[in-house]
Write a protein that holds these residues in place. Structure first.
Motif, PDB file in Angstrom:
ATOM      1  N   TYR A  74       0.642   4.275   3.229  1.00  0.00           N
ATOM      2  CA  TYR A  74      -0.146   3.047   3.266  1.00  0.00           C
ATOM      3  C   TYR A  74      -0.436   2.530   1.861  1.00  0.00           C
ATOM      4  CZ  TYR A  74      -1.104   4.945   7.897  1.00  0.00           C
ATOM      5  OH  TYR A  74      -0.968   5.453   9.162  1.00  0.00           O
ATOM      6  N   ASP A  75      -0.697   1.218   1.776  1.00  0.00           N
ATOM      7  CA  ASP A  75      -1.193   0.668   0.521  1.00  0.00           C
ATOM      8  C   ASP A  75      -2.708   0.879   0.469  1.00  0.00           C
ATOM      9  OD1 ASP A  75      -2.428  -1.409   1.981  1.00  0.00           O
ATOM     10  OD2 ASP A  75      -0.943  -2.906   1.402  1.00  0.00           O
ATOM     11  N   LYS A  76      -3.342   0.468  -0.620  1.00  0.00           N
ATOM     12  CA  LYS A  76      -4.779   0.702  -0.821  1.00  0.00           C
ATOM     13  C   LYS A  76      -5.651  -0.031   0.194  1.00  0.00           C
ATOM     14  CE  LYS A  76      -5.260  -2.821  -4.429  1.00  0.00           C
ATOM     15  NZ  LYS A  76      -5.807  -3.834  -3.575  1.00  0.00           N
ATOM     16  N   ASP A  77      -5.073  -1.016   0.899  1.00  0.00           N
ATOM     17  CA  ASP A  77      -5.813  -1.766   1.912  1.00  0.00           C
ATOM     18  C   ASP A  77      -5.610  -1.209   3.321  1.00  0.00           C
ATOM     19  OD1 ASP A  77      -6.861  -3.647   0.030  1.00  0.00           O
ATOM     20  OD2 ASP A  77      -4.879  -4.609   0.006  1.00  0.00           O
ATOM     21  N   GLY A  78      -4.823  -0.141   3.436  1.00  0.00           N
ATOM     22  CA  GLY A  78      -4.597   0.485   4.736  1.00  0.00           C
ATOM     23  C   GLY A  78      -3.431  -0.102   5.512  1.00  0.00           C
ATOM     24  N   LYS A  79      -2.618  -0.924   4.860  1.00  0.00           N
ATOM     25  CA  LYS A  79      -1.434  -1.489   5.522  1.00  0.00           C
ATOM     26  C   LYS A  79      -0.292  -0.478   5.443  1.00  0.00           C
ATOM     27  CE  LYS A  79       1.921  -5.179   5.276  1.00  0.00           C
ATOM     28  NZ  LYS A  79       2.601  -6.078   4.353  1.00  0.00           N
ATOM     29  N   LEU A  80       0.311  -0.209   6.617  1.00  0.00           N
ATOM     30  CA  LEU A  80       1.448   0.708   6.669  1.00  0.00           C
ATOM     31  C   LEU A  80       2.606   0.118   5.876  1.00  0.00           C
ATOM     32  CD1 LEU A  80       2.658   3.321   7.934  1.00  0.00           C
ATOM     33  CD2 LEU A  80       3.480   1.866   9.794  1.00  0.00           C
ATOM     34  N   ILE A  81       3.138   0.884   4.923  1.00  0.00           N
ATOM     35  CA  ILE A  81       4.235   0.380   4.090  1.00  0.00           C
ATOM     36  C   ILE A  81       5.530   1.179   4.265  1.00  0.00           C
ATOM     37  CG2 ILE A  81       2.796  -0.738   2.349  1.00  0.00           C
ATOM     38  CD1 ILE A  81       3.115   1.767   0.606  1.00  0.00           C
ATOM     39  N   GLU A  82       5.417   2.397   4.827  1.00  0.00           N
ATOM     40  CA  GLU A  82       6.614   3.219   4.949  1.00  0.00           C
ATOM     41  C   GLU A  82       6.318   4.371   5.897  1.00  0.00           C
ATOM     42  OE1 GLU A  82       9.311   5.755   1.753  1.00  0.00           O
ATOM     43  OE2 GLU A  82       8.096   4.085   1.039  1.00  0.00           O
ATOM     44  N   SER A  83       7.347   4.836   6.622  1.00  0.00           N
ATOM     45  CA  SER A  83       7.185   6.028   7.449  1.00  0.00           C
ATOM     46  C   SER A  83       8.509   6.783   7.505  1.00  0.00           C
ATOM     47  CB  SER A  83       6.699   5.670   8.855  1.00  0.00           C
ATOM     48  OG  SER A  83       7.687   4.970   9.564  1.00  0.00           O
ATOM     49  N   HIS A  84       8.414   8.087   7.741  1.00  0.00           N
ATOM     50  CA  HIS A  84       9.591   8.947   7.817  1.00  0.00           C
ATOM     51  C   HIS A  84       9.369   9.991   8.900  1.00  0.00           C
ATOM     52  CE1 HIS A  84      11.248   7.428   4.023  1.00  0.00           C
ATOM     53  NE2 HIS A  84       9.990   7.405   3.623  1.00  0.00           N
ATOM     54  N   ILE A  85      10.360  10.169   9.760  1.00  0.00           N
ATOM     55  CA  ILE A  85      10.335  11.243  10.746  1.00  0.00           C
ATOM     56  C   ILE A  85      10.879  12.496  10.058  1.00  0.00           C
ATOM     57  CG2 ILE A  85      11.221  12.097  12.955  1.00  0.00           C
ATOM     58  CD1 ILE A  85       9.483   9.696  13.432  1.00  0.00           C
ATOM     59  N   LEU A  86      10.111  13.567  10.148  1.00  0.00           N
ATOM     60  CA  LEU A  86      10.537  14.853   9.592  1.00  0.00           C
ATOM     61  C   LEU A  86      10.778  15.801  10.751  1.00  0.00           C
ATOM     62  CD1 LEU A  86       7.841  15.113   6.768  1.00  0.00           C
ATOM     63  CD2 LEU A  86      10.138  14.137   6.627  1.00  0.00           C
ATOM     64  N   ASN A  87      12.025  16.246  10.892  1.00  0.00           N
ATOM     65  CA  ASN A  87      12.410  17.127  11.981  1.00  0.00           C
ATOM     66  C   ASN A  87      13.617  17.929  11.519  1.00  0.00           C
ATOM     67  OD1 ASN A  87      13.799  18.167  14.285  1.00  0.00           O
ATOM     68  ND2 ASN A  87      12.691  16.736  15.592  1.00  0.00           N
ATOM     69  N   PRO A  88      13.473  19.230  11.323  1.00  0.00           N
ATOM     70  CA  PRO A  88      14.591  20.016  10.800  1.00  0.00           C
ATOM     71  C   PRO A  88      15.831  20.002  11.688  1.00  0.00           C
ATOM     72  CG  PRO A  88      12.782  21.444  11.510  1.00  0.00           C
ATOM     73  CD  PRO A  88      12.289  20.036  11.575  1.00  0.00           C
ATOM     74  N   GLU A  89      15.644  19.832  12.987  1.00  0.00           N
ATOM     75  CA  GLU A  89      16.805  19.771  13.882  1.00  0.00           C
ATOM     76  C   GLU A  89      17.605  18.487  13.688  1.00  0.00           C
ATOM     77  OE1 GLU A  89      15.702  20.548  17.913  1.00  0.00           O
ATOM     78  OE2 GLU A  89      14.879  22.522  17.429  1.00  0.00           O
ATOM     79  N   GLN A  90      16.982  17.464  13.094  1.00  0.00           N
ATOM     80  CA  GLN A  90      17.669  16.203  12.816  1.00  0.00           C
ATOM     81  C   GLN A  90      18.063  16.085  11.347  1.00  0.00           C
ATOM     82  OE1 GLN A  90      15.063  13.103  14.284  1.00  0.00           O
ATOM     83  NE2 GLN A  90      15.123  13.889  16.361  1.00  0.00           N
TER      84      GLN A  90
END
Length: 130
Positions: A74-90
């Motif tokens: 998130y940025d400092k205002d709480g806006k989602l800016i990026e996401s990543h799925i972490l899964n070792p099987e993938q």
């Protein structure tokens, strides 16, 4: 000598404790004290655990040993800016989060266990807005 093997039995035990914990998560620390210079621990997380948006004064690294999470940034205002799925099987095993980066996790699978590392001594995380 106090050698600990990180095996299925240990992951199962920490996950079992997370499932019965009101916060739906449980740590298994390898560091001896909150004053240690490096904190190394297993963090068992269950779907539904609430992790507020926060940051740390130091880098933080996660390696997913089992299960899957979505790492949210998130940025400092709480806006989602990026996401990543972490899964070792993938093929997505972990992530390093730079100091002062606002983040949270969404647990996607029961039995998820992370290996976490961050600099000590322990300091409370800094919530969004501070």
């Amino acid at each position: 000598m106090n050698i600990t093997v990180i095996d299925k039995e240990l992951l199962d035990e920490v996950s079992r404790r997370a499932k019965t914990n009101a916060r739906l998560r449980m740590n298994h620390n390898f560091h001896k004290s909150l004053d240690d210079k490096v904190h190394r621990f297993l963090n068992a997380l269950e779907p539904g655990t609430i992790m507020d948006i926060h940051r740390h004064d130091e880098d933080e690294s996660y390696v997913v040993l089992r299960g899957s999470v979505k790492a949210l940034f998130y940025d400092k205002d709480g806006k989602l800016i990026e996401s990543h799925i972490l899964n070792p099987e993938q093929g997505s095993f972990g992530i390093n989060i730079p100091a002062n980066t606002f983040h949270s996790l969404e647990v996607l699978e029961s039995g998820t266990v992370l290996f976490e590392v961050r600099e000590g001594p322990f300091k409370k995380h800094i919530p969004l807005g501070e």
